[in-house]
Write an enzyme that holds these catalytic residues in place. Structure first.
Site, PDB file in Angstrom:
ATOM      1  N   HIS A   1       0.805  -1.221   0.000  1.00 40.83           N
ATOM      2  CA  HIS A   1       0.000   0.000   0.000  1.00 40.83           C
ATOM      3  C   HIS A   1       0.842   1.277   0.000  1.00 40.83           C
ATOM      4  CE1 HIS A   1       0.263   0.803   4.405  1.00 40.83           C
ATOM      5  NE2 HIS A   1       0.166  -0.494   4.550  1.00 40.83           N
TER       6      HIS A   1
ATOM      7  N   ASP B   1       6.247   0.397   6.639  1.00 42.24           N
ATOM      8  CA  ASP B   1       4.789   0.255   6.486  1.00 42.24           C
ATOM      9  C   ASP B   1       4.259   1.379   5.620  1.00 42.24           C
ATOM     10  OD1 ASP B   1       2.156  -0.463   6.769  1.00 42.24           O
ATOM     11  OD2 ASP B   1       1.983   0.181   8.842  1.00 42.24           O
TER      12      ASP B   1
ATOM     13  N   GLU C   1      -4.808   1.927   2.713  1.00 46.92           N
ATOM     14  CA  GLU C   1      -4.925   0.738   3.565  1.00 46.92           C
ATOM     15  C   GLU C   1      -5.094   1.141   5.022  1.00 46.92           C
ATOM     16  OE1 GLU C   1      -3.608  -2.565   6.210  1.00 46.92           O
ATOM     17  OE2 GLU C   1      -2.719  -0.581   6.024  1.00 46.92           O
ATOM     18  N   GLU C   2      -4.363   2.182   5.427  1.00 51.29           N
ATOM     19  CA  GLU C   2      -4.265   2.487   6.864  1.00 51.29           C
ATOM     20  C   GLU C   2      -5.578   2.934   7.492  1.00 51.29           C
ATOM     21  OE1 GLU C   2      -1.999   1.543   8.572  1.00 51.29           O
ATOM     22  OE2 GLU C   2      -0.086   1.614   7.531  1.00 51.29           O
TER      23      GLU C   2
ATOM     24  N   HIS D   1       3.927   2.564  12.673  1.00 49.92           N
ATOM     25  CA  HIS D   1       3.079   3.750  12.895  1.00 49.92           C
ATOM     26  C   HIS D   1       3.723   4.794  13.803  1.00 49.92           C
ATOM     27  CE1 HIS D   1      -0.810   1.216  12.007  1.00 49.92           C
ATOM     28  NE2 HIS D   1       0.081   1.156  11.035  1.00 49.92           N
TER      29      HIS D   1
END
Lengths: 453, 453
Positions: free
Chosen positions: B265, B277, B311-312, B409
């Protein structure tokens, strides 16, 4: 409960204890941040001896002792300095570090033209004519296509170890070696070297250069092979000094004469704090015995933790331990070293007989929940290798190797690059294998049928 | 050459190309350091769309296109601020960050007493009487004894996702959640949350607190449960905005109607630069197609790279891709997501039928030289999961998970924490599996005999 269930439960207890109530990370914090780099013969090395001995004494082992061993003492002195001069007065500094055991440069430094080679085997091709009076720049990089970085290291480290001895034969005045590092960065990586039979008067100084500066120097040389490199090393070799292996033991309840060893090396290079190499192996090995004590598991065989001194530049501790074991006619059945960094454990490599190896492989399924999958024949560890004899099985913990040489022997081998969980998983993985060997014993080699793997 | 030798040779070529002439690391450098954090609806997210599209176009694929998708836009605003007040005027700042999707605090901030709970299920026990008017502090830590850190995460993340919605029902005025982090450090970790059916007027602000400060706050509360916590969030939810999935395709030479997807993503959280991420998954997926082009391997089936948006905090991109695929009646046979960090790959998890899974497991030996050993049933990836239908096999790359939640994150999800080799090994591992599926196809599910694993 069948025996496999019992083993599986014991594994879970070992991992839980290491992950939930482990001590390895705190010990490493102290070794790295309160003591720091522990070069053989240094004050820090002695502090590490005293600290680990005291910590082992607190575990309530059956015996804790120091095993005297004389070690070489080499000191770096003031930080090294080097620059490249492309024309008179036009210079750029490059990052170097003396190799361990190197002689210093003359007080005014060494300045000479540079010849780049791809390995020791290139020297004969160039011959005295082209090498005499120059600095030899060994620039063969570690191969990035190999999956095991230790294999890449093995394919390059001869440049560092014997580059100076070999280049000296052709009249070189110094040696610069590309750092054993797969990453491009600014940190030079030191490491051991040997002058072999070279008389003291003929020894030439040798340093490692960072990978970025190796690429820079190589690029410059293609444009101007008359450039000069200046470097100054301030290192010094002293007389041997007294030091110690630190040993702790839980004496076996049924077969005290069968000895199992877990160990790592207490000494380290001096640029970083030696967290991965080999603070990690030291605290993981101590943790194996602590886990057994905490879980109230009393090994049937004798279990020793051996914290070896002087792996990096002499292997005196490993040799001494084996020598004493031999003189006492001790029966070592197993020796496991952790000296490949405190990264996520993947398994073990073994130096064993075929039947012994099959026996160990039959335990693989027990390790699967912990993602431990690598059980292969291969090396063990430098410190335990001298124990090779008869039926003994030697082994090395094999953590993930991808990041190891980013830190190895460099200023960034420091505590913050060790992940607590990865360290603790390694200790538990070691303890689990030791548990199985203690419980089930190891096959004897049928010497009549001895098969070389 | 037998077929297995051919596969083994192709694997070697794939890994060599990725490790010796890979492009994934350079792409990630750009995404991370030139663009940075890519929150859905942000300028950076749009830059990432344009950059990756342009890079895919340079690969000479058969098609590259943007797939429009409307995404939520939430902005953090000025940095959050919080302190604990143990007595009037006696304060200490603590590190917090707004959860993604949270409402802001009132302009003057929120200040209230704190009730610590170990999870959403504790709320009913305390009831309105004890919760009303307070800030609920969810402090259940990730379990350190689980080997997969994703499992630990799964056991805690409900506090973050629905803590505010649930605590609001009991009259809480705000929520502070212990960061989903196995390490003790000072970095708060954001992540998505949902208010569920809570009307806008009843929504309470929610923030994550660093693990060190969670421990600090918890300790203080045992001494003084009347202390007050002040926090101020400046975030804002905007109207949805236009964004895109980025898609590139090599059309299959023999079975163009059978589609294989690799993806990650494009969006990320905003505190770091989203390198692990999921910058890593994005560039690894792009690299799979580049490797095939460079090696002149022409897939028989259609191979698509899909860089999913959002996505998040919404999964709009994954849902849109599946919706369009369904509306076009496309036949996806395989979809692989990389969204678990750019660490050393260990294998894959699969969402597949038993026969399909057996087929994949029969390929394990080919991966062994690359230390890829993990082939298990389990999840795939959030973005590819909506493709679940009929015969499709879904999969997720499974890298080593130990360090993932140290960065997840948080502000330290940054480029320097991705190791080039680990990233490249992941891309090669993905390409190798795609190669096998392309070459051998995948078994159809015998629906009459369909077995749930």
């Amino acid at each position: 409960m069948n025996p496999e269930e019992a083993d599986s439960l014991m594994f879970r207890k070992i991992y839980d204890m290491s992950l939930l109530n482990g001590k390895s990370y705190d010990w490493l914090d102290y070794l790295s941040n309160n003591i720091g780099g522990r070069l053989s013969g240094s004050y820090q090395a002695q502090q590490a001896v005293e600290y680990t001995k005291a910590q082992l004494e607190e575990l309530g082992l059956d015996k804790v002792w120091l095993q005297p061993v004389m070690v070489p003492k080499w000191t770096r002195g003031a930080k090294e300095f080097a620059y490249v001069e492309t024309s008179p007065g036009l210079t750029k500094n490059v990052n170097i570090t003396a190799l361990g055991g190197s002689v210093p440069t003359p007080a005014g430094g060494t300045k000479a033209r540079v010849i780049e080679v791809q390995g020791v085997e290139d020297l004969a091709r160039y011959g005295k004519e082209q090498i005499q009076g120059k600095i030899v720049f060994f620039n063969r990089p570690m191969r990035p296509d190999l999956i095991s970085t230790f294999e890449s290291y093995g394919g390059c480290v001869d440049q560092r170890y014997s580059g100076a001895a070999e280049a000296g034969k052709y009249g070189a005045v110094g040696v610069i070696v590309r750092s054993m590092n797969l990453r491009m960065d600014d940190l030079p990586h030191t490491g051991s070297m040997s002058y072999g039979e070279t008389p003291v008067s003929k020894r030439i100084p040798a340093a490692a250069i960072s990978t970025n500066d190796a690429a820079y120097l190589s690029g410059l040389l293609t444009m101007n092979n008359e450039l000069e490199l200046y470097f100054k090393l301030n290192c010094e070799q002293h007389a041997d000094v007294q030091s110690y292996n630190v040993i702790g033991e839980i004496t076996g309840s049924e077969h005290p004469e069968e000895i199992m060893v877990v160990g790592g090396h207490l000494d380290s290079w001096d640029l970083g704090d030696g967290s991965h190499d080999d603070g990690a192996g030291v605290v993981q090995s101590m943790e194996v015995l602590r886990l057994f004590k905490e879980l109230n598991y009393k090994p049937k065989r004798t279990l020793r933790v051996v914290l070896f001194m002087n792996e990096e530049n002499g292997l005196r501790g490993g040799n001494k331990y084996a020598e004493v074991a031999k003189s006492k006619n001790e029966n070592h059945i197993f020796a496991l070293e952790s000296d490949a960094g405190g990264f996520t454990p993947r398994g073990f490599s073994f130096d064993a007989d075929k039947a012994q190896f099959s026996q160990i492989q039959s335990w693989k399924e027990l390790f699967k929940p912990y993602l431990i999958h690598y059980f292969e024949m291969g090396g063990s560890g430098a410190d335990v290798a001298p124990l090779k004899k008869g039926d003994v099985v030697l082994a090395g913990l094999r953590p993930d190797s991808q990041r190891y040489f980013d830190h190895h022997h460099a200023a960034n081998d420091t505590f913050e690059h060790v992940n607590k969980r990865e360290l603790e998983l390694g200790a538990a993985t070691m303890a689990s294998l030791v548990y199985l060997i203690d419980k089930h014993g190891l096959k004897k080699i049928d010497t009549a049928k001895k098969e070389k793997l």
